[in-house]
Design an enzyme around this catalytic site. Sequence first.
Site, mmCIF file in Angstrom:
data_model
loop_
_atom_site.group_PDB
_atom_site.id
_atom_site.type_symbol
_atom_site.label_atom_id
_atom_site.label_comp_id
_atom_site.label_asym_id
_atom_site.label_seq_id
_atom_site.Cartn_x
_atom_site.Cartn_y
_atom_site.Cartn_z
ATOM 1 N N ASN A 9 0.853 -1.190 0.000
ATOM 2 C CA ASN A 9 0.000 0.000 0.000
ATOM 3 C C ASN A 9 0.896 1.249 0.000
ATOM 4 O O ASN A 9 1.549 1.565 0.987
ATOM 5 C CB ASN A 9 -0.898 -0.055 1.252
ATOM 6 C CG ASN A 9 -1.819 1.137 1.345
ATOM 7 O OD1 ASN A 9 -1.439 2.257 1.026
ATOM 8 N ND2 ASN A 9 -3.034 0.887 1.800
ATOM 9 N N HIS A 11 0.314 4.401 -0.060
ATOM 10 C CA HIS A 11 -0.054 5.470 0.855
ATOM 11 C C HIS A 11 0.562 5.217 2.242
ATOM 12 O O HIS A 11 1.167 6.084 2.852
ATOM 13 C CB HIS A 11 -1.579 5.559 0.926
ATOM 14 C CG HIS A 11 -2.086 6.459 1.989
ATOM 15 N ND1 HIS A 11 -2.245 7.808 1.798
ATOM 16 C CD2 HIS A 11 -2.458 6.218 3.270
ATOM 17 C CE1 HIS A 11 -2.690 8.347 2.904
ATOM 18 N NE2 HIS A 11 -2.832 7.406 3.821
ATOM 19 N N LYS A 12 0.392 3.965 2.711
ATOM 20 C CA LYS A 12 0.934 3.620 4.037
ATOM 21 C C LYS A 12 2.459 3.639 4.030
ATOM 22 O O LYS A 12 3.090 4.093 4.982
ATOM 23 C CB LYS A 12 0.477 2.211 4.440
ATOM 24 C CG LYS A 12 -0.970 2.122 4.853
ATOM 25 C CD LYS A 12 -1.198 0.734 5.413
ATOM 26 C CE LYS A 12 -2.642 0.421 5.615
ATOM 27 N NZ LYS A 12 -2.825 -0.977 6.033
ATOM 28 N N ASP A 68 -2.776 -3.867 11.022
ATOM 29 C CA ASP A 68 -4.188 -4.058 10.681
ATOM 30 C C ASP A 68 -4.995 -3.056 11.501
ATOM 31 O O ASP A 68 -4.660 -2.788 12.659
ATOM 32 C CB ASP A 68 -4.649 -5.491 10.973
ATOM 33 C CG ASP A 68 -5.926 -5.831 10.208
ATOM 34 O OD1 ASP A 68 -6.124 -5.295 9.101
ATOM 35 O OD2 ASP A 68 -6.738 -6.630 10.701
ATOM 36 N N THR A 69 -6.030 -2.511 10.866
ATOM 37 C CA THR A 69 -6.819 -1.446 11.500
ATOM 38 C C THR A 69 -8.297 -1.777 11.457
ATOM 39 O O THR A 69 -8.777 -2.396 10.498
ATOM 40 C CB THR A 69 -6.585 -0.109 10.751
ATOM 41 O OG1 THR A 69 -5.238 0.292 10.934
ATOM 42 C CG2 THR A 69 -7.501 0.982 11.277
ATOM 43 N N GLY A 150 -12.089 5.169 3.451
ATOM 44 C CA GLY A 150 -12.828 4.330 4.409
ATOM 45 C C GLY A 150 -13.902 5.116 5.153
ATOM 46 O O GLY A 150 -14.717 5.815 4.558
HETATM 47 P P1 IMP Z 1 -6.437 -1.802 6.848
HETATM 48 O O1 IMP Z 1 -5.958 -2.437 8.077
HETATM 49 O O2 IMP Z 1 -5.681 -0.551 6.577
HETATM 50 O O3 IMP Z 1 -6.516 -2.733 5.694
HETATM 51 O O4 IMP Z 1 -7.918 -1.274 7.148
HETATM 52 C C1 IMP Z 1 -9.074 -2.082 7.128
HETATM 53 C C2 IMP Z 1 -10.291 -1.202 6.889
HETATM 54 O O5 IMP Z 1 -10.463 -0.295 7.991
HETATM 55 C C3 IMP Z 1 -10.187 -0.316 5.648
HETATM 56 O O6 IMP Z 1 -10.660 -0.965 4.505
HETATM 57 C C4 IMP Z 1 -11.062 0.864 6.019
HETATM 58 O O7 IMP Z 1 -12.415 0.577 5.782
HETATM 59 C C5 IMP Z 1 -10.874 0.968 7.527
HETATM 60 N N1 IMP Z 1 -9.812 1.941 7.833
HETATM 61 C C6 IMP Z 1 -8.519 1.677 8.170
HETATM 62 N N2 IMP Z 1 -7.835 2.795 8.412
HETATM 63 C C7 IMP Z 1 -8.712 3.805 8.218
HETATM 64 C C8 IMP Z 1 -8.575 5.221 8.294
HETATM 65 O O8 IMP Z 1 -7.519 5.787 8.590
HETATM 66 N N3 IMP Z 1 -9.695 5.927 8.031
HETATM 67 C C9 IMP Z 1 -10.880 5.363 7.698
HETATM 68 N N4 IMP Z 1 -11.054 4.065 7.587
HETATM 69 C C10 IMP Z 1 -9.970 3.277 7.846
#
Ligand code: IMP
Length: 194
Positions: A9, A11-12, A68-69, A150
């Site tokens: 990713n 951006h990250k 992971d978020t 997101g």
């Molecule tokens: P990932 O861990 O970055 O893949 O995040 C999983 C999901 O969480 C993403 O597809 C978004 O829907 C949501 N998400 C993660 N980070 C953010 C953020 O900074 N803002 C808004 N939604 C987020």
Amino acid sequence: MEIVFASNNEHKLQEIRQIAGDRFKVLSLADIGCDADITEDGDTLEANARIKARYVASRYGRDCFADDTGLEVEALDGAPGVHSARFAPGTGHDSAANTALLLEKLEGKDNRRARFRTAICLIIGGEEHMFEGIVDGEITTTPAGKAGFGYDPVFRPDGWTATFADASAEEKNSVSHRRRALDNMMKFLDEKID
Ligand code: IMP
């Protein structure tokens, strides 16, 4: 010192490279010749971060970390949490559908407290370490703002009048869940390197 971030990713990666500065070099999966789409089928954010980090450490023998978020909403018992990317049934990574479903589920509810939470798993010298970053806030009743991604248009951090999607990348990144988790990991690495 080189460390692999188990993600492609862009951006990250940019965000992380900016925070790391010249303290160490952050490599992507592409940089180490890995084009795998690592399956994230854990039950928790921590489990998913661990799956990705262990994949890289075991196959490539590299120091690495993965994140992971999830968005955890109090009135929904912590949902969508680890399922944040695929909250709306039948869709994958459809932010508009996910956000619409969230607003629908919160309709008529007074408690709109929520938090973004990031888990980072670092594997260095074969040892695993877990870090966390949290930003608390509220889910708004209507989406606002065009920046970010997101759930940003419906998340207003505590102390802010605007949503994350109303803020510049710099403003969001200075307080974000990912930033806080990364800062915790950096602090640990700085102490280890010294
Ligand atoms: P990932 O861990 O970055 O893949 O995040 C999983 C999901 O969480 C993403 O597809 C978004 O829907 C949501 N998400 C993660 N980070 C953010 C953020 O900074 N803002 C808004 N939604 C987020």
